[in-house]
Design a protein around this motif. Structure first.
Motif, PDB file in Angstrom:
ATOM      1  N   PHE A   1      56.399  55.720  23.396  1.00 18.56           N
ATOM      2  CA  PHE A   1      56.507  54.640  24.357  1.00 18.56           C
ATOM      3  C   PHE A   1      55.153  54.423  25.040  1.00 18.56           C
ATOM      4  O   PHE A   1      54.449  55.384  25.344  1.00 18.56           O
ATOM      5  CB  PHE A   1      57.558  54.967  25.410  1.00 18.56           C
ATOM      6  N   VAL A   2      54.812  53.173  25.260  1.00 16.17           N
ATOM      7  CA  VAL A   2      53.593  52.874  26.008  1.00 16.17           C
ATOM      8  C   VAL A   2      53.885  53.071  27.495  1.00 16.17           C
ATOM      9  O   VAL A   2      55.033  53.259  27.889  1.00 16.17           O
ATOM     10  CB  VAL A   2      53.123  51.420  25.791  1.00 16.17           C
ATOM     11  N   HIS A   3      52.856  53.055  28.287  1.00 16.19           N
ATOM     12  CA  HIS A   3      53.035  52.956  29.726  1.00 16.19           C
ATOM     13  C   HIS A   3      52.775  51.509  30.125  1.00 16.19           C
ATOM     14  O   HIS A   3      51.840  50.886  29.613  1.00 16.19           O
ATOM     15  CB  HIS A   3      52.067  53.878  30.461  1.00 16.19           C
TER      16      HIS A   3
ATOM     17  N   SER B   1      71.186  52.459  35.889  1.00 17.30           N
ATOM     18  CA  SER B   1      71.193  52.557  37.347  1.00 17.30           C
ATOM     19  C   SER B   1      70.399  53.746  37.882  1.00 17.30           C
ATOM     20  O   SER B   1      70.288  53.912  39.087  1.00 17.30           O
ATOM     21  CB  SER B   1      72.634  52.665  37.849  1.00 17.30           C
ATOM     22  N   PHE B   2      69.873  54.568  37.003  1.00 14.10           N
ATOM     23  CA  PHE B   2      69.012  55.661  37.476  1.00 14.10           C
ATOM     24  C   PHE B   2      67.606  55.133  37.690  1.00 14.10           C
ATOM     25  O   PHE B   2      67.013  54.560  36.780  1.00 14.10           O
ATOM     26  CB  PHE B   2      68.960  56.805  36.455  1.00 14.10           C
ATOM     27  N   PRO B   3      67.051  55.324  38.879  1.00 20.00           N
ATOM     28  CA  PRO B   3      65.696  54.836  39.148  1.00 20.00           C
ATOM     29  C   PRO B   3      64.644  55.718  38.475  1.00 20.00           C
ATOM     30  O   PRO B   3      64.950  56.843  38.073  1.00 20.00           O
ATOM     31  CB  PRO B   3      65.582  54.951  40.664  1.00 20.00           C
ATOM     32  N   ASN B   4      63.453  55.198  38.371  1.00 20.55           N
ATOM     33  CA  ASN B   4      62.357  56.018  37.848  1.00 20.55           C
ATOM     34  C   ASN B   4      62.039  57.150  38.821  1.00 20.55           C
ATOM     35  O   ASN B   4      62.309  57.055  40.015  1.00 20.55           O
ATOM     36  CB  ASN B   4      61.128  55.151  37.617  1.00 20.55           C
TER      37      ASN B   4
ATOM     38  N   ASP C   1      56.712  55.282  31.371  1.00 26.97           N
ATOM     39  CA  ASP C   1      57.438  54.775  30.197  1.00 26.97           C
ATOM     40  C   ASP C   1      58.813  54.206  30.553  1.00 26.97           C
ATOM     41  O   ASP C   1      59.634  53.964  29.678  1.00 26.97           O
ATOM     42  CB  ASP C   1      57.570  55.864  29.135  1.00 26.97           C
ATOM     43  N   PHE C   2      59.039  53.990  31.839  1.00 24.94           N
ATOM     44  CA  PHE C   2      60.379  53.571  32.296  1.00 24.94           C
ATOM     45  C   PHE C   2      60.790  52.212  31.743  1.00 24.94           C
ATOM     46  O   PHE C   2      61.882  52.040  31.206  1.00 24.94           O
ATOM     47  CB  PHE C   2      60.397  53.547  33.825  1.00 24.94           C
TER      48      PHE C   2
ATOM     49  N   MET D   1      64.416  53.100  32.266  1.00 21.79           N
ATOM     50  CA  MET D   1      65.413  54.029  31.787  1.00 21.79           C
ATOM     51  C   MET D   1      64.777  55.397  31.595  1.00 21.79           C
ATOM     52  O   MET D   1      63.620  55.508  31.237  1.00 21.79           O
ATOM     53  CB  MET D   1      65.972  53.521  30.458  1.00 21.79           C
ATOM     54  N   LEU D   2      65.570  56.428  31.855  1.00 25.73           N
ATOM     55  CA  LEU D   2      65.071  57.782  31.672  1.00 25.73           C
ATOM     56  C   LEU D   2      65.557  58.308  30.332  1.00 25.73           C
ATOM     57  O   LEU D   2      66.584  57.883  29.810  1.00 25.73           O
ATOM     58  CB  LEU D   2      65.579  58.680  32.803  1.00 25.73           C
TER      59      LEU D   2
END
Length: 418
Positions: A373-375, A102-105, A353-354, A1-2
């Motif tokens: 947020f972690v990666h 639905s938004f891609p990274n 962080d997606f 998610m963005l």
RNA sequence: GGAGAGGUGGCCGAGCUGGUUUAAGGCGUACGCCUGCUAAGCGUAUGUAGGGGUAACUCUACCGAGGGUUCGAAUCCCUCCUUCUCCGCCA
């Protein structure tokens, strides 16, 4: 998610990423819904404030034995107003959530644009084996120990049934790879092989890959398509301390994939099946160090291939070949001497962080302060069927026997399999 | 599958006969003070998310999730999820 703030501020970057990844979704829809939602929230919050104040007044008056009917009536009116506005927001929230899922990274800036044909070979290792006879494909060499017909009888087409040395070879490789990871400091995890829709959404198999997964309808569970799902969801909704990072995990799982509509010559033998075994590596990293971690995962995976003496090459995937959730991905391909082609045996991705945002996986910075947020990163280490293809086909001898690399010979208790 | 008990901020834990709790208190953490060091002690601060404002600041939401009752819900009702205990079943 963005990040919503990012969506508001940089819609063009998002639109470009959607295009680069060949997704079909319109960011305008989100922008409109979002601004409508914010306007509604402004009204709602004002009304709530008013109602809170009235409530307080009612409370005071009642305690003093006074009449509070007028406040209560006003408050009732506000309540009616509020619930209709809140219903509107609830509908918009559903839309927003669907769109956001639905938004891609966004691909990293060093990811080449375009489709598969624009993947870049970064490096390769090992000599492609030469034979003074015509090398055979693995399904010939493994006749008797790899029995697709038997698997078909049990579970339907495109499943694996190994017997004898093939079964032992697979088990030995799994165990050896896990030990290799553990020795480098990873923690082994044994996790469930099914997962809930929430888990599948956090790692972003849902919504996009719905058709590619096996679903257990009665209990609303999915068979995991990769160990990434349980290993990453281990920290869903968890707050780590910075000192906990990096978290380095590995684990064996089967991987279940419907591979809907993929039959034919390319998929013969062990190339592409509905269930395969895989050892997976997952890492939770500090955002500043995820690039470094990505390289480490890559080197760790290729290190195993070098120990096994299998020729490989490393690809940097172009945007169109990148998975929905990944910002950057390396594929490792190994040589299949019998089929004379490269086979993907590992895919190593940095999600930044997606996934963490989808799954709410955070850490608290060492000096205190707001959680971040972690990666998340992961990579196969490695997928079994294609590794076996390569070992068998590359190690074959004129008489159909298979010569094992030293390290495996020791573990299998024989240098040559006949 | 049946019965019972729980799920509250990073953690523990009160509140749960609805309205000064807009979540007490403790631990942990940060900063400061004091004690010639350390330990202990004292003081202050410290949940998450979103909105508004140049700013000090301010508003709203969140007590497992979702519904409902009510002028008002952590508190009452319903459904679901989950943890624990006991019983049943089972490799």
């Amino acid at each position: 998610m963005l990040d919503r703030k990012f969506l508001r501020k940089e819609p063009q970057i998002v639109a470009d990423a959607i295009k680069a990844k060949n997704e079909k979704i319109d960011i305008e829809l989100w922008i409109n819904a979002d601004s409508k939602r914010r306007a509604l929230m402004l009204q709602i919050e004002d009304l709530r404030k008013l109602r809170n104040e009235l409530s307080k007044a009612v409370s005071m008056k009642k305690r003093n034995g006074e009449n509070a009917d007028s406040e209560m009536n006003k408050s009732r009116e506000i309540g009616a107003n509020l619930s209709s506005l809140e219903n509107e927001v609830a509908e918009i929230d559903i839309q927003l959530a669907e769109l956001e899922n639905s938004f891609p990274n966004i691909p990293d800036s060093d990811v080449p644009l375009g489709g598969e044909e624009n993947n870049v070979v970064l490096r390769s290792w090992g000599e492609i084996p030469q034979f003074d006879f015509a090398p055979r494909p693995h399904w010939d060499l493994m006749e008797g120990v790899f029995q697709p017909e038997a698997a078909g009888r049990i579970a339907g087409s495109n499943f694996i049934l190994f017997r004898g040395w093939a079964a032992k070879l697979q088990r030995t490789l799994i165990s050896w790879m896990l030990d290799h990871h553990i020795n480098s400091g990873m923690e082994e995890i044994w996790a469930p092989f099914v997962a809930t829709p929430e888990s599948m959404t956090a790692t972003a198999q849902l919504p996009k890959m719905d058709d590619d997964m096996y679903r257990i309808g009665r209990d609303d569970l999915f068979l995991i398509p990769t160990g990434e799902v349980p290993l990453t969801n281990l920290y869903r909704d968890q707050l780590l301390e910075e000192a906990d990072l990096p978290v380095r995990l590995c684990g064996y799982t089967p991987c279940f994939r419907r591979e809907a509509g993929s039959y034919g010559k390319e998929n013969r033998g062990l190339n592409r099946v509905h269930q395969f075994e895989k050892v997976e590596m997952v890492r939770f990293e500090h955002p500043d160090r995820s690039d470094e971690a990505h390289q480490e995962l890559l080197n760790h995976a290729t290190g195993m291939l070098e120990l096994l003496g299998i020729p490989y090459r490393v690809l940097l995937l172009a945007s169109g070949d990148l998975s929905f959730a990944a910002a950057k991905c390396y594929d490792i391909e190994i040589w299949s001497a019998g089929q004379k082609k490269w086979l993907e045996v590992s895919s190593l991705s940095n999600f930044r962080d997606f996934q963490a945002r989808r799954g709410n996986m955070r850490f608290r910075p060492a000096g205190g302060g707001k959680p971040q947020f972690v990666h998340t990163l992961n990579g196969s280490g490695l997928a079994l069927p294609r590794l076996i293809i390569s070992l068998v086909e590359n190690g074959q001898q004129a008489d159909g026997s298979i010569k094992l690399p030293g390290i495996l010979a020791e573990l299998m208790g024989t240098e040559v399999i006949r």
